[in-house]
Structure formats: C-alpha cells, structure tokens
Design an enzyme around this catalytic site. Structure first.
Site, PDB file in Angstrom:
ATOM      1  N   ASP A   1       2.891   0.210  -1.377  1.00 55.59           N
ATOM      2  CA  ASP A   1       2.899  -1.017  -0.579  1.00 55.59           C
ATOM      3  C   ASP A   1       2.150  -2.102  -1.351  1.00 55.59           C
ATOM      4  O   ASP A   1       1.042  -1.866  -1.867  1.00 55.59           O
ATOM      5  CB  ASP A   1       2.218  -0.762   0.773  1.00 55.59           C
ATOM      6  CG  ASP A   1       2.347  -1.939   1.714  1.00 55.59           C
ATOM      7  OD1 ASP A   1       3.353  -2.004   2.421  1.00 55.59           O
ATOM      8  OD2 ASP A   1       1.440  -2.797   1.717  1.00 55.59           O
ATOM      9  N   ILE A   2       2.745  -3.294  -1.450  1.00 58.41           N
ATOM     10  CA  ILE A   2       2.108  -4.405  -2.160  1.00 58.41           C
ATOM     11  C   ILE A   2       0.962  -4.946  -1.315  1.00 58.41           C
ATOM     12  O   ILE A   2       1.136  -5.234  -0.125  1.00 58.41           O
ATOM     13  CB  ILE A   2       3.131  -5.516  -2.459  1.00 58.41           C
ATOM     14  CG1 ILE A   2       4.266  -4.969  -3.330  1.00 58.41           C
ATOM     15  CG2 ILE A   2       2.453  -6.706  -3.143  1.00 58.41           C
ATOM     16  CD1 ILE A   2       5.408  -5.956  -3.543  1.00 58.41           C
TER      17      ILE A   2
ATOM     18  N   GLU B   1       7.743  -4.940   1.827  1.00 57.40           N
ATOM     19  CA  GLU B   1       7.097  -4.673   0.545  1.00 57.40           C
ATOM     20  C   GLU B   1       6.771  -3.200   0.357  1.00 57.40           C
ATOM     21  O   GLU B   1       5.932  -2.836  -0.465  1.00 57.40           O
ATOM     22  CB  GLU B   1       5.813  -5.500   0.423  1.00 57.40           C
ATOM     23  CG  GLU B   1       4.697  -5.127   1.385  1.00 57.40           C
ATOM     24  CD  GLU B   1       4.804  -5.802   2.757  1.00 57.40           C
ATOM     25  OE1 GLU B   1       3.768  -5.878   3.448  1.00 57.40           O
ATOM     26  OE2 GLU B   1       5.911  -6.230   3.134  1.00 57.40           O
TER      27      GLU B   1
END
Length: 383
Positions: free
Chosen positions: A247-248, A290
């Site tokens: 996950d960004i 994301e």
C-alpha cells in the site's frame, strides 16, 4: 477445369478474403495478410474464365504471379504469428525466381517448367514458416494452423513432383488430370487452411478481450477478476508460497498536493517496479486504489521478504526523484505465507493485511511479516 470449380473456388477464396477484412477491423494480427492472400489466390482461379472472355497471351503468367503472391502473403501471415519478418528477402527472392521461371516456360512453350516452378515456389513459401513454427505451436489454434499449412505445403510438393504423370503432352491444360487435382485439392486444403487461420484469428481476439477484462488499465497488472482467475488455475494443483500486500503511504496527500494525474503516474511507477522485480511465476494484481497484492508460489517468508524489501527500496529511492516531487514517496508491505489448512488464498491475504496494518502502525515504509508467523519462526530457531 470443371465448371463447379470454376465458380466455387473464386467465390470461396473471395469470401474468406472478405471475412479476414472484417477480422482485420477487429484488430487480429496478420488478418490483412490473410485477406490479401486469399484474394490473390482467388484471382488466380479466375484467370481461366478471364482468358475465355478475353483471349490474349500472358494470362497463365498472371495466374502464376497471383498464386506466388498469394503464397508469399500466406507465409507472411504465418510468420507474423510465429516469427515476424523471418527470411523476408529469401522469400521475396523465391517469389521473383518463380515468376522468372514461369515466364521462361511460357516463352519457350514448356508448360511443365511453368507448372513445376509455380508449385515448388508455393511449397517453399509456405514451408519456410513451418520451420519457424515448431517452438511456437503450443496452443490448439497454432497446432491446427500448423497442420493445415503442412497439408497445403505437401499438396504443392507432390503436385509439382508428379507433373509428368498428371499432364499429357497432347492434351489441353484445363482438361488434364493436373488441373483437376489442383482444383480439387485447393477446395479441400484451401478450405482447411482458411478455417484454421480464421479460428486462430478469432481465438486471438477473444484472448485479447479476456485479457483486457482481467487487467487493470492504469497499472497493466491483473485486476481482481484476473487475480481470482489466475489463483483458480493455480489452485488446481497443491502449492505453497507467500502473499504480499502493498500500500502506498499517504497516497491521498499525493493526489491532493500534486493532482490525480500525478497520483496515477505514481501507481503506474509502482506497478512497473512490482512487475520488474517479481519472479516470472508470481501473480501480481492491483486490488484497487493504491493497494497491490503479490502471490509468490514456492517462496518461503524469507525469500518473499527479500523481494518485498527490494520493491520498497526501489520505490522509495527512485520514483519521487524521477517525477520531480519535493516529498518522499514510500510504501508499506505486509507478508504472510499460505497454510495447508487455509480455505482459500483470502485467508493468507487477511493475515498479510494484518501485517500491513502493523507496518502502517510502526511508522510506514517497511516490510512486516505476520506476527504469528514470526513467533513460529523464532520458536523454531530456539528449538
């Protein structure tokens, strides 16, 4: 040539030429070559009717050139599928030599030379792709197309080699056994080749549509549907491995500060890194927003953690600088392994999601392994 052949063959070839024009419009590879080839061959079969309607010398040479051109285009269509551009100068030279020898046979009145030159040129032009095809014929459309092209090649080889037996010196060409066999075999093997090529083209189109339906357009990775389909195929045999969720970090701040277009480029950049650093048998997908998932068959937690760490470092050190952003870009990773008593891959994904939550809680920009797994590994080391 029999009257049935005189009408049926040109119509059959033209029909397939039109069919491939339609398939070409759908984006099938090589369909333009197939279309032009069938139109050329169909034109060659029209020549006897044209010669009767407008008697003039040179009609047979035009037919020879149309047949040779058709087979040059057949070879191009096959090689466009199996080995694009292979031996193109050689194939063009065969076409030119065939035309020259057919012209010589016409000028000297040596019909056997003309027929042998035409048949052997057609044989060589369609046999060359068969040599290149062997490593590429894994799917049923390719195997079917290979078989059809093989029959067409053998038909031309045998017919050219038996000209003295099928063509009598004292009979007209159109009344000869050679002409009858040529038309009869063209009906059978030409139909087989056309249907095989059409089936292969339609199969390619369906595969492309399916791939587009299973792939996320922004990242070019699998979407959820594609991921589930790939895992379903993987589950057909027992397997073990690891699952990584990615996950960004602070992605909303990227969108708010730099715009959604910049956010899209960040997602695409991370997808490129995942694709470049993942093993060839990995299943990599974008789960939305994301968040990404990577399934690594036959990789234990240690090897999977090494891959996740490589991705983390590459993303953190390269992407922001490459995009000219004045803030760091990082990502967090959660890792789990598939257990024998898991009901589905989603059990392992849930544990990886828990590890991802730990990574976020501990400050982000890190790889965390599922705590139960870590505890088990420590106990094993103490033992």
């Amino acid at each position: 040539m029999g009257q049935n052949f005189a009408f049926f063959l040109p119509i059959m070839m033209a029909s397939f030429g039109i069919a491939f024009v339609i398939v070409w419009g759908w984006g099938a590879r090589g369909a333009g070559y197939w279309s032009a080839a069938f139109f050329c061959v169909g034109g060659g079969f029209v020549i006897p009717a044209a010669a009767r309607a407008l008697p003039m010398p040179g009609w047979s040479l035009i037919a020879d050139l149309l047949f040779a051109s058709g087979f040059l285009l057949f070879s191009q269509a096959l090689l466009d599928r199996w080995r694009p551009g292979w031996l193109l100068p050689t194939r063009v030279a065969i076409w030119a030599l065939s035309g020259a020898l057919c012209g010589l046979g016409l000028v000297t009145g040596t019909l056997p030379l003309e027929l042998v030159a035409s048949d052997f040129a057609c044989f060589l032009l369609i046999a060359i792709p068969l040599v290149a095809a062997r490593p590429a014929t894994r799917s049923w459309p390719d195997r079917l197309l290979f078989a059809a092209a093989t029959f067409v090649a053998l038909d031309n080889l045998v017919r050219g080699a038996t000209v003295p037996l099928t063509l009598s010196a004292d009979e007209r060409f159109l009344a000869s056994d050679y002409a009858f066999l040529m038309q009869a075999m063209a009906c059978v093997f030409g139909l087989f080749l056309a249907l095989a090529a059409l089936a292969a083209s339609v199969s390619d189109i369906l595969a492309r549509y399916r791939d587009e339906a299973h792939r996320d357009p922004l990242s070019a990775l699998l979407n959820r549907r594609g991921f589930e389909d790939r895992i379903e195929r993987l589950d057909r045999h027992p397997w073990s491995g690891s699952v990584i969720l990615c996950d960004i970090d602070h992605f909303k701040a990227v969108n708010d500060g730099f715009g959604h277009a910049a956010g899209d480029r960040v997602i695409a950049a991370l997808a490129d890194i995942l694709r470049a650093l993942s093993p060839s048998d990995a299943v990599v997908a974008r789960f939305g927003g994301e968040e990404f998932v990577m399934v690594l068959p036959d990789r234990d937690a240690a090897r999977a953690a090494g891959i996740a760490e490589d991705v983390r470092q590459c993303f953190a050190t390269e992407v922001a600088a490459r995009m000219g952003m004045d803030r760091p870009l990082t990502a967090s990773f959660g890792l789990s392994v598939r257990k024998a008593d898991d009901h589905s891959i989603h059990d392992a994904i849930a544990r990886a999601d828990s590890a991802l939550y730990d990574a976020k809680t501990l400050g982000r920009n890190r790889v965390c392994v599922q705590r139960a797994l870590t505890t088990t590994n420590r106990a094993a080391r103490r033992a």
